[in-house]
Scaffold this active site. Structure first.
Site, PDB file in Angstrom:
ATOM      1  N   GLU A 180       0.824  -1.222   0.000  1.00 14.62           N
ATOM      2  CA  GLU A 180       0.000   0.000   0.000  1.00 14.62           C
ATOM      3  C   GLU A 180       0.854   1.266   0.000  1.00 14.62           C
ATOM      4  O   GLU A 180       0.508   2.263   0.633  1.00 14.62           O
ATOM      5  CB  GLU A 180      -1.000  -0.025   1.168  1.00 14.62           C
ATOM      6  CG  GLU A 180      -1.919  -1.233   1.092  1.00 14.62           C
ATOM      7  CD  GLU A 180      -2.843  -1.428   2.290  1.00 14.62           C
ATOM      8  OE1 GLU A 180      -2.955  -0.513   3.127  1.00 14.62           O
ATOM      9  OE2 GLU A 180      -3.457  -2.510   2.388  1.00 14.62           O
ATOM     10  N   GLU A 286      -5.313  -8.282  -0.538  1.00 18.91           N
ATOM     11  CA  GLU A 286      -6.059  -7.943   0.688  1.00 18.91           C
ATOM     12  C   GLU A 286      -7.372  -7.310   0.278  1.00 18.91           C
ATOM     13  O   GLU A 286      -7.400  -6.435  -0.590  1.00 18.91           O
ATOM     14  CB  GLU A 286      -5.315  -6.879   1.506  1.00 18.91           C
ATOM     15  CG  GLU A 286      -4.553  -7.343   2.686  1.00 18.91           C
ATOM     16  CD  GLU A 286      -4.046  -6.165   3.528  1.00 18.91           C
ATOM     17  OE1 GLU A 286      -4.858  -5.374   4.016  1.00 18.91           O
ATOM     18  OE2 GLU A 286      -2.812  -6.068   3.702  1.00 18.91           O
TER      19      GLU A 286
END
Ligand code: BMA
Length: 365
Positions: A180, A286
């Protein structure tokens, strides 16, 4: 016998005693499995599934996925944040002794392990979400805290290399560092370092673990969040094909109530195309909806994404996040309103739990 012949004989003996050159490594086997499930089944994963769930913690054989569906997930996610500090438990209070035990069990059962890492900085030991100081430029080669960061990697490597079966096999896994990075919430996020600094950090991490610390049982995932539209955007922080095996995306936002699943699908198409061109794995590394306020989420959001024909034909796995009870869970528990929808999704032919994967591997032997 003259010395030369003797030496040659000894070399011959040593070479012939070594494992045959063509023996497939555990890491390669894992990669091959992830490749060969493509188009047959998407492996379903859950973070911390053996560790805790709704109203239980460390109960042998328990998992909220199992409680709801009757089977374990095929992919088991574990978190390593804290290992660099030499503490006994990770930042979510799961002990490293238990994580080792769980990962070994998952491997023995035929599952896939993946590790995330939310480290405390090697500078002032701030947590991953503290972006008040720049960290990355200080820990990459040339930075004032580079040696300190190497010590953190030493601790990480020692731990990973300690996850060994009774037969001495270092179990293979997918490591997903510096994820991320296109977001702003981590100290390695896009507002806290330059793309080049992130690339340096990623490259150094993988190289050091592999080459200096012998962590050769590791596949590596690159997992930006959802902030991209084109492959050029996606590759902004990409360390290079030699460092990455899994072309991933984390994506919660596009699957929220107000999100647009079409966006998630479009982005998966971008990474799938790249992964296929490069002979790599693609994955939705995810996802989830915290506390699942939309009871139909598993069908109307995740289910829609996973049943898109290109997604279904190409991604190898997905993983939903952990089940910290009541305030932070991503998979339902029995009786929770979304449980029946989650089960319905995971009962589908193309979505695989542990037994599906084990059966597939038996037939593919
Ligand atoms: C985040 C949250 C945190 C947790 C971290 C590492 O997404 O779940 O509560 O500490 O992951 O597992």
């Amino acid at each position: 016998m003259n010395k030369l012949i003797w030496t040659l004989l000894m070399i011959g003996l040593i070479v012939s005693c070594k494992a045959p050159q063509n023996e497939i490594s555990e890491k390669q086997k894992l990669f091959d499995i992830l490749q060969s499930v493509k188009g047959k089944g998407i492996l379903f994963g859950h973070q911390d599934t053996y560790a805790y769930g709704y109203t239980w913690k460390d109960v042998e054989g328990n998992s909220d996925v199992k409680r709801v569906t009757g089977d374990y997930p095929a992919v088991f996610g574990w978190e390593l944040g804290g290992i660099e500090k030499g503490v006994k438990a990770n930042l979510d209070t799961v002990s490293f002794v238990n994580i080792r035990k769980y990962a070994l069990k998952a491997f023995a059962q035929g599952g896939v392990n993946t590790f995330s890492w939310h480290p405390f900085s090697a500078t002032k030991r701030v947590d991953s979400w503290n972006t008040t100081e720049r960290v990355v430029d200080k820990i990459i080669p040339g930075g004032a805290y580079h040696e300190a960061f190497k010590k953190d990697l030493d601790a990480l490597a020692d731990y990973l290399n300690s996850i060994v079966t009774e037969d001495g096999v270092k179990i293979p896994f997918i490591f997903r560092p510096w994820h991320e990075m296109d977001g702003t919430w981590f100290w390695w996020g896009r507002t806290s370092c330059t793309p080049q600094e992130l690339k340096d950090l990623f490259q150094f991490t993988v190289k050091y673990l592999r080459e200096d610390k012998g962590v050769d049982q590791m596949l590596v995932a690159y997992s930006p969040d959802r902030n991209f539209n084109t492959i050029e955007d996606y590759l902004t922080w990409y360390p290079g094909d030699e460092y990455v095996d899994v072309i991933g995306m984390d994506n919660y936002y596009d699957l929220y109530t107000k999100g647009l699943v079409d966006e998630a699908i479009k982005k998966l198409h971008v990474i799938i195309k790249y992964a296929n061109e490069k002979g790599k794995i693609s994955a939705l590394t995810e996802t989830g909806y915290e506390n699942i306020p939309d009871s139909t989420w598993y069908i109307n959001k995740l289910g829609v994404v996973l049943s898109d024909s290109i997604v279904a034909a190409n991604i190898s796995y997905t993983l939903v996040w952990r089940n910290d009870p009541l305030k932070h869970f991503f998979f339902p528990y029995p009786g929770q309103p979304s449980a029946k929808y989650a089960k319905e999704l995971l009962d589908r032919d193309g979505i695989w739990l542990l037994n599906d994967l084990v059966e597939f591997n038996k037939q593919n032997k």
